[in-house]
Motif scaffolding. Structure first.
Motif, PDB file in Angstrom:
ATOM      1  N   GLU A  37     -15.213  40.801  -7.496  1.00 45.72           N
ATOM      2  CA  GLU A  37     -13.502  40.581  -7.561  1.00 45.72           C
ATOM      3  C   GLU A  37     -13.550  39.026  -7.898  1.00 45.72           C
ATOM      4  O   GLU A  37     -12.607  38.549  -8.705  1.00 45.72           O
ATOM      5  CB  GLU A  37     -12.883  40.987  -6.489  1.00 45.72           C
ATOM      6  CG  GLU A  37     -12.808  42.410  -6.286  1.00 45.72           C
ATOM      7  CD  GLU A  37     -11.796  43.040  -5.113  1.00 45.72           C
ATOM      8  OE1 GLU A  37     -11.939  44.213  -4.851  1.00 45.72           O
ATOM      9  OE2 GLU A  37     -10.879  42.092  -4.459  1.00 45.72           O
ATOM     10  N   LEU A  38     -14.209  38.374  -7.058  1.00 40.66           N
ATOM     11  CA  LEU A  38     -13.995  36.864  -7.277  1.00 40.66           C
ATOM     12  C   LEU A  38     -14.510  36.582  -8.851  1.00 40.66           C
ATOM     13  O   LEU A  38     -13.729  35.452  -9.325  1.00 40.66           O
ATOM     14  CB  LEU A  38     -14.868  35.897  -6.404  1.00 40.66           C
ATOM     15  CG  LEU A  38     -14.939  34.458  -6.230  1.00 40.66           C
ATOM     16  CD1 LEU A  38     -13.237  34.037  -6.040  1.00 40.66           C
ATOM     17  CD2 LEU A  38     -15.579  33.791  -5.310  1.00 40.66           C
ATOM     18  N   HIS A  39     -15.587  37.055  -9.257  1.00 48.25           N
ATOM     19  CA  HIS A  39     -16.029  36.878 -10.532  1.00 48.25           C
ATOM     20  C   HIS A  39     -15.130  37.141 -11.402  1.00 48.25           C
ATOM     21  O   HIS A  39     -14.775  36.430 -12.431  1.00 48.25           O
ATOM     22  CB  HIS A  39     -17.324  37.652 -10.998  1.00 48.25           C
ATOM     23  CG  HIS A  39     -17.737  37.796 -12.141  1.00 48.25           C
ATOM     24  ND1 HIS A  39     -18.309  36.533 -12.906  1.00 48.25           N
ATOM     25  CD2 HIS A  39     -17.373  38.712 -12.960  1.00 48.25           C
ATOM     26  CE1 HIS A  39     -18.484  37.063 -14.096  1.00 48.25           C
ATOM     27  NE2 HIS A  39     -18.053  38.337 -14.158  1.00 48.25           N
ATOM     28  N   GLN A  40     -14.529  38.402 -11.393  1.00 48.87           N
ATOM     29  CA  GLN A  40     -13.686  38.815 -12.381  1.00 48.87           C
ATOM     30  C   GLN A  40     -12.215  37.945 -12.442  1.00 48.87           C
ATOM     31  O   GLN A  40     -11.590  37.392 -13.609  1.00 48.87           O
ATOM     32  CB  GLN A  40     -13.115  40.211 -11.834  1.00 48.87           C
ATOM     33  CG  GLN A  40     -14.030  41.370 -12.208  1.00 48.87           C
ATOM     34  CD  GLN A  40     -13.816  42.521 -11.374  1.00 48.87           C
ATOM     35  OE1 GLN A  40     -12.943  42.781 -10.727  1.00 48.87           O
ATOM     36  NE2 GLN A  40     -14.539  43.438 -11.948  1.00 48.87           N
ATOM     37  N   ALA A  41     -11.873  37.451 -11.229  1.00 46.95           N
ATOM     38  CA  ALA A  41     -10.650  36.814 -11.021  1.00 46.95           C
ATOM     39  C   ALA A  41     -10.894  35.184 -11.700  1.00 46.95           C
ATOM     40  O   ALA A  41     -10.304  34.639 -12.461  1.00 46.95           O
ATOM     41  CB  ALA A  41     -10.187  36.465  -9.652  1.00 46.95           C
ATOM     42  N   LEU A  42     -12.170  34.476 -11.462  1.00 40.82           N
ATOM     43  CA  LEU A  42     -12.660  33.389 -12.099  1.00 40.82           C
ATOM     44  C   LEU A  42     -12.507  33.534 -13.694  1.00 40.82           C
ATOM     45  O   LEU A  42     -12.176  32.356 -14.210  1.00 40.82           O
ATOM     46  CB  LEU A  42     -13.771  32.974 -11.498  1.00 40.82           C
ATOM     47  CG  LEU A  42     -13.556  32.431  -9.982  1.00 40.82           C
ATOM     48  CD1 LEU A  42     -15.031  32.330  -9.134  1.00 40.82           C
ATOM     49  CD2 LEU A  42     -13.077  30.868  -9.988  1.00 40.82           C
ATOM     50  N   VAL A  43     -13.090  34.544 -13.850  1.00 39.28           N
ATOM     51  CA  VAL A  43     -13.235  34.650 -15.466  1.00 39.28           C
ATOM     52  C   VAL A  43     -11.979  34.777 -15.990  1.00 39.28           C
ATOM     53  O   VAL A  43     -11.575  34.015 -17.230  1.00 39.28           O
ATOM     54  CB  VAL A  43     -14.006  35.774 -15.873  1.00 39.28           C
ATOM     55  CG1 VAL A  43     -13.790  36.354 -17.542  1.00 39.28           C
ATOM     56  CG2 VAL A  43     -15.328  35.763 -15.737  1.00 39.28           C
TER      57      VAL A  43
END
Ligand code: CO8
Length: 262
Positions: A37-43
């Motif tokens: 989820e952190l990856h998705q949010a950062l993208v």
């Protein structure tokens, strides 16, 4: 990222993105769901032109983040780190280029991957109650999200060695003394102080801020001559932007600039 069972709560407020690690029952440790989820949010943050600055924090009063989830993330790491390192989602800590500035609002303990998350943020505001450390050696491991590389570039050698070799945490004042955090504030002022910093950065030309970060980050691993060339190339790019025309025009006309990130 949105809804009930989110491990990373991602919110947008004007120009500011707020990432809250939301596993207080496990001291906001990072499990596979959280890193995904952190990856998705950062993208999303990287690609949303309306967002200029990010703030990272942890849910609850005790922890910013107690590192990788030892029961869930570390077995996943063991399974993938050799043959499929890309299976571990990229974040600002490793693998994801992000030139928008990040502020860490360190509301409590930041250990292991939690401290690495702090080190991968640009501005760091710590609660008086925060403790920062890299206890990985106590698990027979080393930091795997940039701690061995970023810390010696940011702290004196002996302090980096102390943190990396002993696994013992330091308190917020010690982190301030060695230059790892910008400010130490009472617990109830951590988020508001981070917001104040974010608001100040949002007054500046956003493309210039991003270029400054890129020059800093890339330049750190370059020889000085190469870094100066990079700086010159970024200056040349900025000189052709609308924001530069607006910033200088506003100065001459004695008014506040209105930047558009163009
Ligand atoms: N992982 C999983 N669960 C955790 C973690 C963690 N890192 N930290 C805390 N928890 C859980 C505990 O298991 C406990 O859960 P439960 O109630 O179900 O038993 C709950 O959170 C509360 O924790 P404690 O009861 O232990 O709280 P205390 O106040 O007694 O202690 C400490 C707080 C000192 C922070 C203690 O919890 C602790 O030592 N935690 C582990 C810290 C640690 O070692 N972090 C480093 C992990 S390794 C890492 O981060 C590597 C990053 C690189 C990965 C690279 C992947 C590619």
């Amino acid at each position: 990222m949105k809804g009930e069972n989110v491990a990373v709560d991602y919110k947008k407020d004007g120009r500011i993105a707020i990432f809250t690690i939301n596993r207080p029952e496990a001291l906001n440790s990072i499990n596979v769901q959280a890193i995904t989820e952190l990856h998705q949010a950062l993208v999303d943050f990287r690609d949303d032109p309306e967002l200029w600055v990010g703030i990272m924090t942890g849910a609850g009063e005790k922890a910013f983040c107690a590192g990788a989830d030892i029961k869930d993330m570390l077995p996943f790491m063991k399974e993938n780190v050799q043959e499929k390192p890309w299976a571990i989602p990229a974040t600002h800590m490793r693998g994801l280029e992000l030139w928008k500035p990040l502020i860490a609002a360190i509301n409590g303990i930041a250990l292991g991957g939690g401290m690495e998350m702090v080190l991968a943020c640009d501005i760091r505001i710590a609660s008086e109650k925060a403790r920062l450390g890299l206890p990985e050696v106590n698990l027979g491991l080393i930091p795997g999200w940039g701690g061995t590389q970023r810390l010696p570039r940011m702290a004196p050698w002996c302090k980096a060695a102390e943190l990396l070799f002993t696994g013992r945490p330091i308190d917020a004042q010690e982190a301030y003394r060695i230059g790892l955090v910008n400010a130490v504030v009472p617990p109830d002022k951590v988020m508001s102080t981070a917001r104040e910093w974010a608001d100040i950065i949002c007054q500046a030309g956003p493309l210039a801020v991003r270029a400054a970060k890129e020059a800093m980050v890339r330049g750190t691993s370059m020889a000085l001559d190469d870094g100066l060339r990079l700086e010159n190339a970024l200056e040349a790019y900025l000189s052709r932007t609308e924001d530069f025309a607006e910033g200088t025009g506003a100065f001459v006309e004695k008014r506040k600039p209105v930047y558009k990130a163009r």
